[in-house]
Design a protein around this motif. Structure first.
Motif, PDB file in Angstrom:
ATOM      1  N   PRO A   1       0.815  -1.225   0.000  1.00 23.86           N
ATOM      2  CA  PRO A   1       0.000   0.000   0.000  1.00 23.86           C
ATOM      3  C   PRO A   1       0.849   1.275   0.000  1.00 23.86           C
ATOM      4  O   PRO A   1       0.525   2.254  -0.678  1.00 23.86           O
ATOM      5  CB  PRO A   1      -0.823  -0.125   1.294  1.00 23.86           C
ATOM      6  CG  PRO A   1      -0.817  -1.579   1.623  1.00 23.86           C
ATOM      7  CD  PRO A   1       0.514  -2.077   1.170  1.00 23.86           C
TER       8      PRO A   1
ATOM      9  N   THR B   1      -6.018  -4.163  -4.801  1.00 22.94           N
ATOM     10  CA  THR B   1      -6.164  -2.790  -4.347  1.00 22.94           C
ATOM     11  C   THR B   1      -6.081  -2.767  -2.826  1.00 22.94           C
ATOM     12  O   THR B   1      -6.857  -3.473  -2.157  1.00 22.94           O
ATOM     13  CB  THR B   1      -7.508  -2.196  -4.769  1.00 22.94           C
ATOM     14  OG1 THR B   1      -7.604  -2.239  -6.199  1.00 22.94           O
ATOM     15  CG2 THR B   1      -7.627  -0.743  -4.305  1.00 22.94           C
ATOM     16  N   PRO B   2      -5.153  -2.025  -2.247  1.00 20.57           N
ATOM     17  CA  PRO B   2      -5.052  -1.978  -0.779  1.00 20.57           C
ATOM     18  C   PRO B   2      -6.343  -1.470  -0.151  1.00 20.57           C
ATOM     19  O   PRO B   2      -6.956  -0.520  -0.646  1.00 20.57           O
ATOM     20  CB  PRO B   2      -3.898  -1.004  -0.524  1.00 20.57           C
ATOM     21  CG  PRO B   2      -3.141  -0.965  -1.810  1.00 20.57           C
ATOM     22  CD  PRO B   2      -4.138  -1.183  -2.897  1.00 20.57           C
ATOM     23  N   LYS B   3      -6.763  -2.123   0.904  1.00 19.27           N
ATOM     24  CA  LYS B   3      -7.951  -1.724   1.643  1.00 19.27           C
ATOM     25  C   LYS B   3      -7.628  -1.623   3.101  1.00 19.27           C
ATOM     26  O   LYS B   3      -6.789  -2.347   3.620  1.00 19.27           O
ATOM     27  CB  LYS B   3      -9.082  -2.743   1.430  1.00 19.27           C
ATOM     28  CG  LYS B   3      -9.489  -2.923  -0.025  1.00 19.27           C
ATOM     29  CD  LYS B   3     -10.534  -4.021  -0.153  1.00 19.27           C
ATOM     30  CE  LYS B   3     -10.908  -4.253  -1.621  1.00 19.27           C
ATOM     31  NZ  LYS B   3     -11.902  -5.349  -1.749  1.00 19.27           N
ATOM     32  N   SER B   4      -8.317  -0.752   3.802  1.00 18.51           N
ATOM     33  CA  SER B   4      -8.086  -0.599   5.229  1.00 18.51           C
ATOM     34  C   SER B   4      -8.840  -1.685   5.975  1.00 18.51           C
ATOM     35  O   SER B   4      -9.793  -2.266   5.450  1.00 18.51           O
ATOM     36  CB  SER B   4      -8.580   0.763   5.697  1.00 18.51           C
ATOM     37  OG  SER B   4      -9.948   0.924   5.416  1.00 18.51           O
TER      38      SER B   4
END
Length: 258
Positions: free
Chosen positions: A99, A255-258
């Motif tokens: 990320p 896709t980076p996700k929190s």
């Protein structure tokens, strides 16, 4: 009319790509304690515990009993734990730096290449250290007590280069599996991990069923015996490459996700 600078239209050179890939390597190695020093500390602690056990055996026995007991240490699996930690590092490198790198404009391709190069460098370093310690263990007759850790039965009959190759293949395998697991989580979260685990279990059960129903277990045993540690290590490169390629494909859409 504003003049266009020809340099702005130039395609990225191979030198520029190498710089970006090497920048990913340096990013992955920023936390040197976790990536470099902690595995060494873990392996040192494992060696210390084993040495104390060998000393207890040496002090509590004598003659043939002592020799027989210490000979059994060749089946020690203590060194295996450092390989498992490589899997953890593979997970951490992808989940922690991807990320961040993506936020600074790094392409997924450069990140994959840089992470792969990081794992290769670390594997070579750890394999050299392991092989060197195995040579010292032989030279000191099992650290003065006849024990086996770096010269256990999985490495005992190999040369320095043979042990280096076996450990190198093992390190790369666990790095690749860890990185692939992290990319699955990055792309599909826990559902991806569970699905991949289910597929793996079904494949293993299918292979066991096939071998059992065709009475092929003796042939499987003969194959393992004929391949030996070096052959098995070389075959380990096949799933390593497959995991690395699959991880690259999954990461290209992650896709980076929190």
């Amino acid at each position: 009319m504003t003049a266009i600078d020809p340099g702005a239209l130039a395609l990225p050179t191979s030198e520029a790509r190498q710089h970006r890939v090497w920048r990913i390597v340096r990013l992955n190695l920023v936390n040197k304690w976790t990536v470099i020093w902690l595995p060494i500390v873990i392996m040192g602690f494992i060696w210390l515990v084993n040495w104390l056990i060998w000393w207890i055996i040496w002090a509590a026995s004598a003659g043939p009993d002592r020799a027989k007991a210490l000979e059994g240490t060749q089946w020690s699996g203590g060194a295996f734990y450092v390989f498992v930690y490589m899997l953890v590092i593979g997970i951490q490198v992808i989940s922690a730096t991807f990320p961040f790198a993506l936020g600074y404009g790094t392409t997924r391709r450069d990140f994959s290449l840089g992470s792969g190069l990081t794992f290769l460098i670390l594997s070579i370093g750890y394999a050299l250290g392991f092989a060197t310690l195995s040579a010292i263990e032989e030279w000191t007759n099992g650290w003065g007590l006849g024990g086996h850790l770096y010269t256990s039965v999985y490495f005992a009959d190999q040369s320095f280069l043979g042990r280096f190759f076996i450990v190198l293949c093992g390190m790369l395998f666990f790095f690749a599996v860890g990185a692939f697991s992290a990319t699955l989580f990055m792309r599909w979260r826990m559902n991806g991990i569970l699905a991949a685990g289910a597929v793996l279990v079904l494949l293993l059960v299918g292979v066991v069923a096939l071998v059992t129903l065709t009475d092929s277990w003796p042939a499987v045993g003969d194959w393992f015996a004929s391949a030996g540690p070096l052959g098995l290590a070389a075959w380990l490169l096949v799933p390593t490459v497959l995991a690395a390629l699959a991880g690259h494909v999954v990461l290209s859409r992650a896709t980076p996700k929190s």
